[in-house]
Enzyme design. Structure first.
Site, short mmCIF file in Angstrom:
data_model
loop_
_atom_site.label_atom_id
_atom_site.label_comp_id
_atom_site.label_asym_id
_atom_site.label_seq_id
_atom_site.Cartn_x
_atom_site.Cartn_y
_atom_site.Cartn_z
N HIS A 105 -0.42 -12.98 3.74
CA HIS A 105 -1.26 -11.81 3.47
C HIS A 105 -2.69 -12.30 3.27
CE1 HIS A 105 -1.41 -7.57 2.29
NE2 HIS A 105 -2.34 -7.93 1.43
N ASN B 40 0.81 -1.22 0.00
CA ASN B 40 0.00 0.00 0.00
C ASN B 40 0.84 1.27 0.00
OD1 ASN B 40 -1.60 -2.04 2.18
ND2 ASN B 40 -2.82 -1.20 0.51
N HIS C 18 -2.43 -5.99 -3.73
CA HIS C 18 -2.28 -4.75 -4.50
C HIS C 18 -0.93 -4.65 -5.22
CE1 HIS C 18 -6.00 -3.29 -2.93
NE2 HIS C 18 -5.58 -3.30 -1.69
FE LIG Z 1 -2.70 -3.78 2.86
FE LIG Z 2 -3.82 -6.44 1.07
#
Ligand SMILES: [Fe+2]
Ligand SMILES: [Fe+2]
Length: 262
Positions: free
Chosen positions: A153, A42, A70
């Protein structure tokens, strides 16, 4: 080779990077940290990681940056994911996507620490099985590696706890990322594996998981596809200190949570 590791959670946007700049050096000094693992998914604008911010975080003291859902947002990162030995992305993406799911530190010639990145499947996109992928990676890992760190994650607490038990006694630490709120369940499992469900984020505290509060509230209230923006301001710096023994087990864990002045 006893090693003190610091793992820090998802670094969110400008504020998150500022928190790392302000707080990381002091924590490293205070606890004599030798290896810093950081999740960078992020770091650029709150979603994704671009090469500029990746290099900034590596310069600030992260030894390896892990990824998440991401990570593939910025195409400019794809070549770096392939070539930079300090960038790792979830291993259980389909074969052929850019990057690699495991890296060795300081290098392949003298591999002391391995970092494995995996992503969950519960309430997330369909990817290959993270449990089987973990087994496969461990079966091929260089036998000289002493410390094995896993960033899992994932969204669901159950899937993360299950991964901790799956790897118990086989890796040094399983640390969770993605949910951005630090959990208070840090412990050492009976096989010697350090575990925490989520490290928590490094990012703006007056927000919804690092995102500006107003658009998130509008989205929840209206169900319209309101554009979300990264928040700024006072930030939390979240992570876990892991004391690692010579035999690759963990000796102790200490949760870190600090807030910046601005
Ligand atoms: Fe994150
Ligand atoms: Fe994430």
């Amino acid at each position: 080779m006893a090693v003190r590791v610091l793992a820090i959670g998802d670094i969110v946007g400008t504020a998150g990077r500022r928190a790392v700049r302000q707080i990381l050096p002091g924590v490293v000094r205070e606890y004599s940290v030798e290896f810093v693992l950081a999740n960078g998914e992020n770091a650029s604008g709150g979603t994704g990681l671009a090469p500029k911010e990746a290099n900034e975080l590596l310069d600030l003291g992260a030894h390896v940056l892990t990824g998440g859902n991401h990570t593939f947002r910025y195409r400019e990162l794809y070549a770096e994911l392939d070539s930079n030995p300090r960038l790792v992305r979830p291993a259980n993406y389909p074969p052929g996507v850019p990057g690699k799911g495991v890296v060795c530190f300081p290098d392949e010639i003298n591999p002391q620490i391995a970092v494995i990145n995996l992503i969950g499947r519960t309430y997330m996109n369909a990817v290959d099985c993270p449990f089987r992928m973990a087994d496969e990676i461990l079966s091929h890992l260089d036998s000289r590696v002493r410390i094995i760190l896993v960033d899992f994650h994932a969204e669901a607490t159950s899937e993360k706890v299950a991964m901790g038990w799956h790897l118990n006694g086989r890796v040094t630490a399983v640390v969770g990322t993605h949910t951005h709120v630090q959990t208070a369940d840090e412990r050492i499992l009976d096989g010697g594996t350090a575990y925490i469900t989520d490290l928590g984020m490094c990012g703006p505290i007056d927000s919804v998981l690092g995102v500006d509060t107003d658009p998130v509230l509008q989205r929840f209230r209206t169900q319209l596809p309101i554009r979300l923006t990264a928040a700024d301001g006072r930030s939390v710096f979240s992570g876990l200190l892991i004391d690692c023994n010579d035999d690759g087990t963990a000796r102790s864990v200490t949760r870190i949570s600090r807030v910046t002045d601005s």
